[in-house]
Design a protein around this motif. Sequence first.
Motif, mmCIF file in Angstrom:
data_model
loop_
_atom_site.group_PDB
_atom_site.id
_atom_site.type_symbol
_atom_site.label_atom_id
_atom_site.label_comp_id
_atom_site.label_asym_id
_atom_site.label_seq_id
_atom_site.Cartn_x
_atom_site.Cartn_y
_atom_site.Cartn_z
ATOM 1 N N ASP A 76 14.187 -18.649 -28.404
ATOM 2 C CA ASP A 76 15.436 -18.927 -29.106
ATOM 3 C C ASP A 76 15.576 -20.448 -29.194
ATOM 4 O OD1 ASP A 76 18.083 -19.156 -29.954
ATOM 5 O OD2 ASP A 76 18.860 -18.830 -27.918
ATOM 6 N N LEU A 77 15.833 -20.963 -30.393
ATOM 7 C CA LEU A 77 15.849 -22.415 -30.602
ATOM 8 C C LEU A 77 17.170 -23.081 -30.240
ATOM 9 C CD1 LEU A 77 13.848 -22.606 -33.955
ATOM 10 C CD2 LEU A 77 13.076 -23.363 -31.691
ATOM 11 N N THR A 78 18.117 -22.320 -29.717
ATOM 12 C CA THR A 78 19.430 -22.897 -29.376
ATOM 13 C C THR A 78 19.297 -24.095 -28.450
ATOM 14 O OG1 THR A 78 20.460 -20.713 -29.590
ATOM 15 C CG2 THR A 78 21.702 -22.398 -28.416
ATOM 16 N N ASP A 79 18.429 -24.013 -27.454
ATOM 17 C CA ASP A 79 18.284 -25.095 -26.479
ATOM 18 C C ASP A 79 17.505 -26.291 -27.017
ATOM 19 O OD1 ASP A 79 19.712 -23.687 -24.606
ATOM 20 O OD2 ASP A 79 17.938 -22.824 -23.635
ATOM 21 N N TYR A 80 17.003 -26.180 -28.232
ATOM 22 C CA TYR A 80 16.234 -27.270 -28.837
ATOM 23 C C TYR A 80 17.095 -28.128 -29.774
ATOM 24 C CZ TYR A 80 12.060 -24.933 -27.042
ATOM 25 O OH TYR A 80 11.109 -24.375 -26.204
ATOM 26 N N ASP A 90 23.797 -31.324 -36.702
ATOM 27 C CA ASP A 90 22.835 -31.234 -35.604
ATOM 28 C C ASP A 90 21.417 -31.142 -36.152
ATOM 29 O OD1 ASP A 90 24.961 -31.242 -33.836
ATOM 30 O OD2 ASP A 90 25.014 -29.068 -33.613
ATOM 31 N N LEU A 91 20.446 -31.298 -35.244
ATOM 32 C CA LEU A 91 19.041 -31.339 -35.656
ATOM 33 C C LEU A 91 18.151 -30.690 -34.606
ATOM 34 C CD1 LEU A 91 16.681 -32.751 -37.463
ATOM 35 C CD2 LEU A 91 16.781 -34.545 -35.723
ATOM 36 N N ILE A 92 17.130 -29.976 -35.069
ATOM 37 C CA ILE A 92 16.012 -29.584 -34.207
ATOM 38 C C ILE A 92 14.856 -30.486 -34.605
ATOM 39 C CG2 ILE A 92 14.390 -27.767 -33.573
ATOM 40 C CD1 ILE A 92 16.565 -25.719 -34.179
ATOM 41 N N ILE A 122 20.866 -18.244 -33.332
ATOM 42 C CA ILE A 122 21.670 -19.326 -33.912
ATOM 43 C C ILE A 122 22.372 -18.827 -35.175
ATOM 44 C CG2 ILE A 122 21.569 -21.570 -35.076
ATOM 45 C CD1 ILE A 122 19.314 -22.358 -33.188
ATOM 46 N N LYS A 123 21.624 -18.119 -36.003
ATOM 47 C CA LYS A 123 22.174 -17.640 -37.266
ATOM 48 C C LYS A 123 23.255 -16.589 -37.029
ATOM 49 C CE LYS A 123 20.681 -16.721 -41.946
ATOM 50 N NZ LYS A 123 19.566 -16.799 -42.883
ATOM 51 N N GLU A 124 22.972 -15.659 -36.112
ATOM 52 C CA GLU A 124 23.933 -14.587 -35.839
ATOM 53 C C GLU A 124 25.181 -15.089 -35.128
ATOM 54 O OE1 GLU A 124 21.704 -11.703 -33.671
ATOM 55 O OE2 GLU A 124 20.786 -10.826 -35.469
ATOM 56 N N SER A 125 25.079 -16.224 -34.435
ATOM 57 C CA SER A 125 26.232 -16.770 -33.716
ATOM 58 C C SER A 125 27.308 -17.299 -34.667
ATOM 59 C CB SER A 125 25.790 -17.910 -32.793
ATOM 60 O OG SER A 125 25.452 -19.069 -33.547
#
Length: 262
Positions: A76-80, A90-92, A122-125
């Motif tokens: 899951d890319l949330t922590d990135y 925001d940015l990854i 991220i999208k579903e949140s």
Amino acid sequence: MGKTITICFTNNKGGSGKSTTCSNLGAAIAQTGKKVLLVDGDMQLNLSLAFFSEDWVLEHAAGEKNLYYGIKKQEDLTDYVVHTSYENLDLIPSSTLMSSIEYELFTKWQREFILRKCLQKIKESGMYDYILIDAPPTLGGWVMNILCASDKVIIPVEASPWGMFGLANMFEFLNEVRQISPDLEIAGIAVTKVDTRKNYYKQTMETLHELEGIHVFEQIIRVDSSVEWSQDNSIPVVEYKRSSRSAKEYTKLAEEVMKLCQ
């Protein structure tokens, strides 16, 4: 906040203005109060460099909190996600190791959908109104991943003699992707690096408007030295010099994109 819309910026020709368009549309949309997540999918790191210093970008590229490791670990890319200096934006960040991402994907199960899966939470949140992804100037498994994770595609096209080169291959590739991701839509073509005094600008516009079923955004992006200065300072031009012609053009293009995505 409604559904998160994911838009990727892609063109298999380098120098088309993908990263510049992605970064400035992201910043312009964020200025309207919408929440935006930018995803740097290119090993050249240009989207990351649009918001952070070279030292910061290279430090993150060398670490493990970047897109490459998120994809490699299928996490899951949330922590990135990192915050930029701008509200709602925001940015990854990316990594130079993205050059080998094709090899990482090759043996993976359902490899075309790994980025979609990593962005799913991220999208579903509903944290973001828009996710904007900058793709590298290639056609392959990683770009297919980006397209499969997207709802819409914007193709920046440079108004130059070679700007149209390879566009037919791009459309052919998009048709292939639609075989496995049928909901993917081409939002339109954004014409960049325009010099209205040159005849090839008119030729480019005529050719693009002849494409059947392809939307061409009304707002063009002209050549403007303010863009280079903003890039040199790692600030999108819509923040660096809001009074500049290019800042106003990117802002109007962002309005077009948001209206189209309603």
